[in-house]
Design a protein around this motif. Structure first.
Motif, PDB file in Angstrom:
ATOM      1  N   LEU A   1      -6.768  -8.170   4.210  1.00  0.00           N
ATOM      2  CA  LEU A   1      -7.271  -7.498   5.413  1.00  0.00           C
ATOM      3  C   LEU A   1      -7.522  -6.017   5.141  1.00  0.00           C
ATOM      4  N   THR A   2      -6.643  -5.387   4.387  1.00  0.00           N
ATOM      5  CA  THR A   2      -6.831  -3.979   4.028  1.00  0.00           C
ATOM      6  C   THR A   2      -8.104  -3.801   3.210  1.00  0.00           C
ATOM      7  N   TYR A   3      -8.350  -4.730   2.294  1.00  0.00           N
ATOM      8  CA  TYR A   3      -9.561  -4.640   1.472  1.00  0.00           C
ATOM      9  C   TYR A   3     -10.816  -4.807   2.327  1.00  0.00           C
ATOM     10  N   GLN A   4     -10.793  -5.764   3.248  1.00  0.00           N
ATOM     11  CA  GLN A   4     -11.961  -5.960   4.097  1.00  0.00           C
ATOM     12  C   GLN A   4     -12.186  -4.736   4.987  1.00  0.00           C
ATOM     13  N   SER A   5     -11.115  -4.150   5.503  1.00  0.00           N
ATOM     14  CA  SER A   5     -11.249  -2.927   6.303  1.00  0.00           C
ATOM     15  C   SER A   5     -11.790  -1.783   5.455  1.00  0.00           C
ATOM     16  N   TYR A   6     -11.315  -1.693   4.230  1.00  0.00           N
ATOM     17  CA  TYR A   6     -11.808  -0.670   3.301  1.00  0.00           C
ATOM     18  C   TYR A   6     -13.320  -0.823   3.107  1.00  0.00           C
ATOM     19  N   CYS A   7     -13.764  -2.048   2.862  1.00  0.00           N
ATOM     20  CA  CYS A   7     -15.199  -2.298   2.667  1.00  0.00           C
ATOM     21  C   CYS A   7     -15.999  -1.958   3.923  1.00  0.00           C
ATOM     22  N   SER A   8     -15.481  -2.318   5.070  1.00  0.00           N
ATOM     23  CA  SER A   8     -16.171  -1.999   6.333  1.00  0.00           C
ATOM     24  C   SER A   8     -16.295  -0.495   6.521  1.00  0.00           C
ATOM     25  N   ASN A   9     -15.227   0.231   6.231  1.00  0.00           N
ATOM     26  CA  ASN A   9     -15.272   1.686   6.377  1.00  0.00           C
ATOM     27  C   ASN A   9     -16.271   2.313   5.415  1.00  0.00           C
ATOM     28  N   ILE A  10     -16.298   1.851   4.159  1.00  0.00           N
ATOM     29  CA  ILE A  10     -17.258   2.376   3.177  1.00  0.00           C
ATOM     30  C   ILE A  10     -18.691   2.116   3.651  1.00  0.00           C
ATOM     31  N   CYS A  11     -18.935   0.913   4.159  1.00  0.00           N
ATOM     32  CA  CYS A  11     -20.286   0.579   4.650  1.00  0.00           C
ATOM     33  C   CYS A  11     -20.680   1.471   5.812  1.00  0.00           C
ATOM     34  N   ARG A  12     -19.765   1.657   6.747  1.00  0.00           N
ATOM     35  CA  ARG A  12     -20.053   2.488   7.918  1.00  0.00           C
ATOM     36  C   ARG A  12     -20.321   3.927   7.493  1.00  0.00           C
ATOM     37  N   GLU A  13     -19.500   4.471   6.605  1.00  0.00           N
ATOM     38  CA  GLU A  13     -19.689   5.848   6.145  1.00  0.00           C
ATOM     39  C   GLU A  13     -20.993   6.006   5.366  1.00  0.00           C
ATOM     40  N   THR A  14     -21.334   4.996   4.557  1.00  0.00           N
ATOM     41  CA  THR A  14     -22.578   5.056   3.787  1.00  0.00           C
ATOM     42  C   THR A  14     -23.784   4.984   4.719  1.00  0.00           C
ATOM     43  N   ARG A  15     -23.714   4.080   5.704  1.00  0.00           N
ATOM     44  CA  ARG A  15     -24.819   3.910   6.651  1.00  0.00           C
ATOM     45  C   ARG A  15     -25.023   5.174   7.481  1.00  0.00           C
ATOM     46  N   ASN A  16     -23.950   5.856   7.824  1.00  0.00           N
ATOM     47  CA  ASN A  16     -24.044   7.066   8.649  1.00  0.00           C
ATOM     48  C   ASN A  16     -24.261   8.323   7.814  1.00  0.00           C
TER      49      ASN A  16
END
Length: 196
Positions: free
Chosen positions: A59-74
């Motif tokens: 779950l931590t890894y999936q959250s990490y990936c989601s955060n990276i995607c959101r930061e990259t997209r923004n």
């Protein structure tokens, strides 16, 4: 010879000896059963802790990936593919280490979960290189990891329920079938963990 049985002391020993043996055997059996139960309880508790660690890592890894995607997209962060790779490898290692003492069913589910982490890591690398072209693949990777995490949780619960009869080394195998659906209910994915 019959005079020997007339003595109350001899008679008490002869009558009492089998009773003492039966009592000793019963207390030994009870003690060994309760000791086995205590050992099983400690093992069950350590398995549950290990399973929680696997769930937390994925779950931590999936959250990490989601955060990276959101930061990259923004536009808040520049893509760091090396960091994503290291996080993926670290997560696979945590899953592997925490599932070492598990039974066969959880080993199978942990292998599927490790594969899903690796797949999501590859999807993340592609997404970070070209977000527009790889967004769908990333979403499928996220869904797959969520499905495998759910399958792992199901396998862990089943194995704990049947512990120690199906624990590692018992040569008995369990299998579970699962299904997962998307938000609209049309995207149903099915799988099986354990022997076919």
């Amino acid at each position: 010879m019959l005079a020997l049985f007339e003595s109350p002391e001899v008679l008490a020993v002869l009558v009492g000896a089998p009773l003492v043996l039966v009592t000793a055997w019963a207390s030994y059996a009870t003690g060994s059963k309760s000791a086995r139960g205590a050992v099983d309880a400690v093992r069950r508790q350590s398995l549950e802790q290990a399973y929680r660690e696997v769930m937390d890592a994925s779950l931590t890894y999936q959250s990490y990936c989601s955060n990276i995607c959101r930061e990259t997209r923004n536009g808040q962060a520049s893509p760091d593919i090396a960091a994503v790779t290291l996080e993926s490898i670290g997560t696979v290692g945590k899953i592997q280490n925490a599932s070492l003492l598990a039974g066969d069913l959880v080993h199978d589910a942990a292998a599927d979960l490790q594969e899903a982490v690796g797949d999501l890591g590859r999807c993340m690398k592609q997404y970070l290189q070209d977000p527009d072209a790889n967004a769908d693949a990333l979403n499928r990777g996220m869904e797959n990891l969520a499905d495998m995490r759910g399958a792992f949780m199901l396998a862990a619960r089943v194995e704990i329920s049947f512990f120690p009869r199906y624990s590692l080394g018992s040569k008995k195998r369990l299998s579970v079938e699962w299904s997962a659906g998307g938000n609209d209910g049309n995207d149903v994915r099915r799988g099986r963990t354990g022997p076919q």
